[in-house]
Scaffold this motif. Structure first.
Motif, PDB file in Angstrom:
ATOM      1  N   TYR A  58      44.513 -26.349  67.510  1.00 40.93           N
ATOM      2  CA  TYR A  58      43.665 -27.004  68.510  1.00 40.93           C
ATOM      3  C   TYR A  58      44.186 -26.761  69.925  1.00 40.93           C
ATOM      4  CZ  TYR A  58      41.103 -30.776  70.871  1.00 40.93           C
ATOM      5  OH  TYR A  58      40.298 -31.492  71.736  1.00 40.93           O
ATOM      6  N   MET A  62      42.922 -22.061  69.821  1.00 38.07           N
ATOM      7  CA  MET A  62      41.531 -22.110  70.266  1.00 38.07           C
ATOM      8  C   MET A  62      41.418 -21.869  71.769  1.00 38.07           C
ATOM      9  SD  MET A  62      39.604 -22.422  67.665  1.00 38.07           S
ATOM     10  CE  MET A  62      38.020 -22.936  68.332  1.00 38.07           C
ATOM     11  N   LYS A  63      42.317 -22.423  72.550  1.00 38.34           N
ATOM     12  CA  LYS A  63      42.290 -22.191  73.993  1.00 38.34           C
ATOM     13  C   LYS A  63      42.567 -20.722  74.306  1.00 38.34           C
ATOM     14  CE  LYS A  63      43.522 -26.820  75.600  1.00 38.34           C
ATOM     15  NZ  LYS A  63      44.478 -27.625  76.379  1.00 38.34           N
ATOM     16  N   PHE A  66      39.420 -18.452  73.258  1.00 39.70           N
ATOM     17  CA  PHE A  66      38.224 -18.564  74.085  1.00 39.70           C
ATOM     18  C   PHE A  66      38.512 -18.474  75.582  1.00 39.70           C
ATOM     19  CE2 PHE A  66      36.781 -20.163  70.061  1.00 39.70           C
ATOM     20  CZ  PHE A  66      35.509 -19.616  69.977  1.00 39.70           C
ATOM     21  N   SER A 130      39.049 -26.433  64.430  1.00 37.79           N
ATOM     22  CA  SER A 130      38.066 -25.642  65.176  1.00 37.79           C
ATOM     23  C   SER A 130      36.810 -26.449  65.441  1.00 37.79           C
ATOM     24  CB  SER A 130      37.714 -24.367  64.395  1.00 37.79           C
ATOM     25  OG  SER A 130      38.862 -23.571  64.181  1.00 37.79           O
ATOM     26  N   PHE A 131      36.371 -27.199  64.441  1.00 38.78           N
ATOM     27  CA  PHE A 131      35.160 -28.023  64.597  1.00 38.78           C
ATOM     28  C   PHE A 131      35.339 -29.062  65.690  1.00 38.78           C
ATOM     29  CE2 PHE A 131      32.972 -31.989  63.521  1.00 38.78           C
ATOM     30  CZ  PHE A 131      31.654 -31.569  63.588  1.00 38.78           C
ATOM     31  N   TRP A 133      37.495 -29.020  68.168  1.00 39.29           N
ATOM     32  CA  TRP A 133      37.652 -28.351  69.456  1.00 39.29           C
ATOM     33  C   TRP A 133      36.299 -27.932  70.013  1.00 39.29           C
ATOM     34  CZ3 TRP A 133      36.658 -23.844  72.033  1.00 39.29           C
ATOM     35  CH2 TRP A 133      37.390 -23.605  73.198  1.00 39.29           C
ATOM     36  N   PHE A 134      35.443 -27.360  69.167  1.00 42.10           N
ATOM     37  CA  PHE A 134      34.112 -26.944  69.604  1.00 42.10           C
ATOM     38  C   PHE A 134      33.275 -28.146  70.033  1.00 42.10           C
ATOM     39  CE2 PHE A 134      34.532 -22.784  67.317  1.00 42.10           C
ATOM     40  CZ  PHE A 134      34.214 -21.994  68.406  1.00 42.10           C
ATOM     41  N   THR A 135      33.381 -29.247  69.320  1.00 40.20           N
ATOM     42  CA  THR A 135      32.625 -30.446  69.675  1.00 40.20           C
ATOM     43  C   THR A 135      32.977 -30.919  71.076  1.00 40.20           C
ATOM     44  OG1 THR A 135      32.502 -31.152  67.353  1.00 40.20           O
ATOM     45  CG2 THR A 135      32.130 -32.836  69.044  1.00 40.20           C
ATOM     46  N   TYR A 137      34.575 -29.216  73.383  1.00 41.75           N
ATOM     47  CA  TYR A 137      34.316 -28.141  74.340  1.00 41.75           C
ATOM     48  C   TYR A 137      32.866 -28.153  74.800  1.00 41.75           C
ATOM     49  CZ  TYR A 137      33.496 -23.399  76.070  1.00 41.75           C
ATOM     50  OH  TYR A 137      33.119 -22.319  76.819  1.00 41.75           O
ATOM     51  N   PHE A 138      31.938 -28.300  73.859  1.00 37.72           N
ATOM     52  CA  PHE A 138      30.527 -28.294  74.222  1.00 37.72           C
ATOM     53  C   PHE A 138      30.140 -29.546  74.996  1.00 37.72           C
ATOM     54  CE2 PHE A 138      29.929 -25.108  70.736  1.00 37.72           C
ATOM     55  CZ  PHE A 138      29.422 -24.109  71.557  1.00 37.72           C
TER      56      PHE A 138
END
Length: 339
Positions: A58, A62-63, A66, A130-131, A133-135, A137-138
């Motif tokens: 996380y 992930m950072k 992306f 990942s899930f 982090w994406f949540t 992030y968005f």
């Protein structure tokens, strides 16, 4: 500037909720039946390795992936997280527990078997991380887009008001009117509002009203007669807060398209009771003018109301019988409660 509603504290709360649900589904058998997990040694070591891998992926992978996304970076990042999980699990369950407790999870495993077996165990913390982090992030992306849209709308509004005011004063100076100096003084009040208040997230209603009064006086200086605007203000709270330029675009529209006449004055009513703001403006439409439900000011106002007061406002614009009416109701209690 618009402040993101997702503060660090809110982000931490999302993590807490995530782990609460994770623990719940780890213990639940069905909706009404729970099982108590036996705190067996290697279950505990797996949980520790799970959490460590989760936050390694996380906070770092992930950072990094992306920051400049490429598919090969993603594949390499996933592989690194898998190696971290496998290495941590081997260290915890094959080395540390063996030295301290003389217990190991795998009895003489081959290297290939250990890698393949841990591939399936590593999927869960990596996918969950990942899930989440994406949540988050968005959510940040949506807030940044909202921030950019609000600044864009304000950038449209500010020149629109100033442009109209300068046109008025230009006419007075050109004809050497004695109203020019008082008009410049009122313009300074308008500019002060534009400079110091327009960039704020919220201002006192009284500040918006003072701005409206200055703008109305500028318009009255431009005409031979005064008194063609009737303004009534009633409030039980002088300190209620609204976004800047919430009411003024509707008044600007009335002054721009309304018939300038004492016999048919522009009527403005502003009232606040129990955190409920009611605004009403009515004007007769001049025969030489064509009013419409649009324009930069009104279009932007609609967008800003949708952003600031979703499901907490009602704006009705009507154009009937040569009369234009705007009615706005706002539930101020629901204004940006998360700020």
């Amino acid at each position: 500037m618009y402040h993101s509603t997702l503060s660090k504290r809110s982000e931490q709360l999302i993590h807490l909720i995530f782990w609460t649900f994770t623990a719940y589904f780890a213990c639940v058998i069905n909706l009404f039946e729970f099982r108590f997990i036996d705190p067996e040694l290697f279950y505990l070591t797996y949980v520790i390795v799970f959490v460590a891998t989760f936050y390694f992926h996380y906070l770092f992978i992930m950072k990094w992936v992306f920051k400049a996304f490429q598919w090969k970076r993603l594949v390499f990042g996933l592989f690194i997280s898998y190696l971290v999980f496998t290495s941590l699990r081997w260290f915890a369950e094959q080395f540390l527990t063996g030295v301290l407790l003389d217990k190991v999870n795998y009895i003489h495993p081959t290297f290939i078997r250990y890698l393949i077996d841990n591939l399936q165990y590593s999927v869960r913390p990596i996918v969950f991380s990942s899930f989440l982090w994406f949540t988050i992030y968005f959510i940040h992306v949506l807030e940044e887009n909202k921030n950019a849209e609000i600044k864009f709308l304000k950038a449209q509004i500010n020149p629109h008001f100033v442009f109209n005011s300068l046109n008025n004063i230009y006419s007075m100076v050109y004809f050497q009117s004695e109203k020019a100096l008082p008009a410049i003084e009122k313009l300074s009040e308008v500019m002060r509002f534009t400079t110091y208040y327009s960039q704020k997230e919220k201002i006192n209603l009284s500040e918006e009203i003072n701005y409206i009064k200055a703008y109305v006086e500028l318009e009255q200086f431009r005409h031979e007669e005064s008194g063609f605007v009737q303004m009534n203000i009633k409030t039980d709270d002088d300190h209620v807060e609204i976004p800047p330029y919430t009411l003024s675009p509707l008044i600007e529209n009335a002054l721009k398209h309304g018939l300038v006449s004492v016999q048919h004055p522009i009527v403005i009513d502003i009232s606040v009771y129990s955190k409920q703001l009611s605004f009403f403006v009515k004007n007769e439409i001049g025969t030489q003018k064509k009013d419409k439900l649009g324009g930069i000011g009104l279009d932007n106002l609609k967008k800003r109301l949708d952003i600031y007061y979703p499901n907490a406002h009602q704006l009705n614009l009507t154009n009937e019988n040569n009369q234009f009416t705007a009615q706005l109701q706002i539930d101020l209690k629901r204004y940006l409660n998360k700020l």
